[in-house]
Design an enzyme around this catalytic site. Sequence first.
Site, short mmCIF file in Angstrom:
data_model
loop_
_atom_site.label_atom_id
_atom_site.label_comp_id
_atom_site.label_asym_id
_atom_site.label_seq_id
_atom_site.Cartn_x
_atom_site.Cartn_y
_atom_site.Cartn_z
N ARG A 197 -37.18 -46.41 14.58
CA ARG A 197 -38.58 -46.88 15.20
C ARG A 197 -39.51 -45.90 15.40
O ARG A 197 -40.30 -45.89 16.50
CB ARG A 197 -38.23 -47.86 16.19
CG ARG A 197 -37.45 -48.80 15.70
CD ARG A 197 -38.08 -49.70 14.85
NE ARG A 197 -36.94 -50.85 14.50
CZ ARG A 197 -35.84 -50.56 13.26
NH1 ARG A 197 -35.93 -49.48 12.63
NH2 ARG A 197 -35.23 -51.65 13.07
N SER A 274 -39.89 -57.40 18.79
CA SER A 274 -38.80 -56.77 19.84
C SER A 274 -39.76 -55.73 20.77
O SER A 274 -40.25 -54.84 20.30
CB SER A 274 -37.91 -56.17 19.18
OG SER A 274 -37.35 -56.97 18.17
N GLU A 379 -41.15 -50.81 22.75
CA GLU A 379 -41.29 -50.34 21.32
C GLU A 379 -42.81 -50.48 21.03
O GLU A 379 -43.35 -49.69 20.18
CB GLU A 379 -40.82 -51.38 20.41
CG GLU A 379 -40.76 -51.05 18.71
CD GLU A 379 -39.84 -51.91 17.79
OE1 GLU A 379 -40.21 -51.96 16.87
OE2 GLU A 379 -38.83 -52.18 18.24
#
Length: 387
Positions: A197, A274, A379
């Site tokens: 990520r 998320s 995130e």
Amino acid sequence: MRRAMQRRLPLAVVSASTSGAEEVRDDTALPGEKPGGGSPLAEFTTLRLGGPATGLVVATSENELVDAVRAADDGGHRLLVLGGGSNLVIADEGFDGHAVRIATRGREYDNVGDGIVQLTAEAGEDWDDVVADSVAQGLGGLECLSGIPGLAGATPVQNVGAYGVEVSELLVSVDLLDRRTGRVRTVRAADLGLTYRSSVLKHSDAAVVLRARFRLHDSGLSAPIRYAELARTLGVEPGERVDAAKARDAVLGLRRGKGMVLDPADHDTWSAGSFFTNPIVPEAELPAALERIAERVGADQRIPQYPAEGGGKLSAAWLIERAGFAKGHRGPGGRVALSSKHTLALTNRGGATTSDLLELAREVRDGVREVFGVTLAPEPVMVDCAL
């Protein structure tokens, strides 16, 4: 070669940054800019949160995008580069600078031989449209990334991944506007520092993605199905391939069940996806961390963990739930809450503020740390706000 121009759809964030130049505060407009002082950026984010920017440019071509970014950098202005805001949290006070919204369109397919087709997607292409079209063309590779909101240009920035597939496995190269030199250059995927990520582009203001290229195969079959939940849904063993369209349908079904496919009528989808990444615990610290977790949940409980570079990856959702935060857990005034379908999504229930969201995020992060000694990291990209 084939080019398919698509209708305009809601955009997603490509990057959120400020230029490295010393800030100059004046009212000089960027090329093509519309005054934005009264228009909240919330309307450009999937969370529907955030205050206004000084002004807004909607760039529908590479030239418009490059000219606007160069003008901001040459003038020393703070700059926020926007897509559809699917991975973006903007402060209630807004952004004290100019915003450029990427709305470029275009896709090309080039047969490079040996069953390989290279797909080139402009940064402003809706990502799920790109995936859907590649599957319709009989190409495999992207199907497990179906239903992810955002733009094609965002995918290499945070190395988007889902259901056992990451963009890093398929990405060939990107064209970037290098803000330090003002030039456009092509950068190979191997030089982007793609990790879980993340990439060298994330949390950086050095470049803007203009387009991305992906290597697909023309077999019509999916990538090997690695994710256990998806394999069970498809009724296959992990490692098998299936029809790419069948895999896409299964992924979309799973995502809808978790509130991860955008639906304006469903507040569970008023989120940034998320909110926390799955934590990676360094190898040297992993045994102690697992022992600490086992002491809290019981030695007979299976602790989900996966191999990761330099350590072990734990499930953020599992930790959140076992730290006492159930699906639907409400934050300040009930205006924000964990999704009723998926504990990793922090959602706007209507009438929320960014401050509400961050308060809930801190509660969850601090709760997991207190119970398990593991710190969760957000995130989304934070714009003029922080946990």
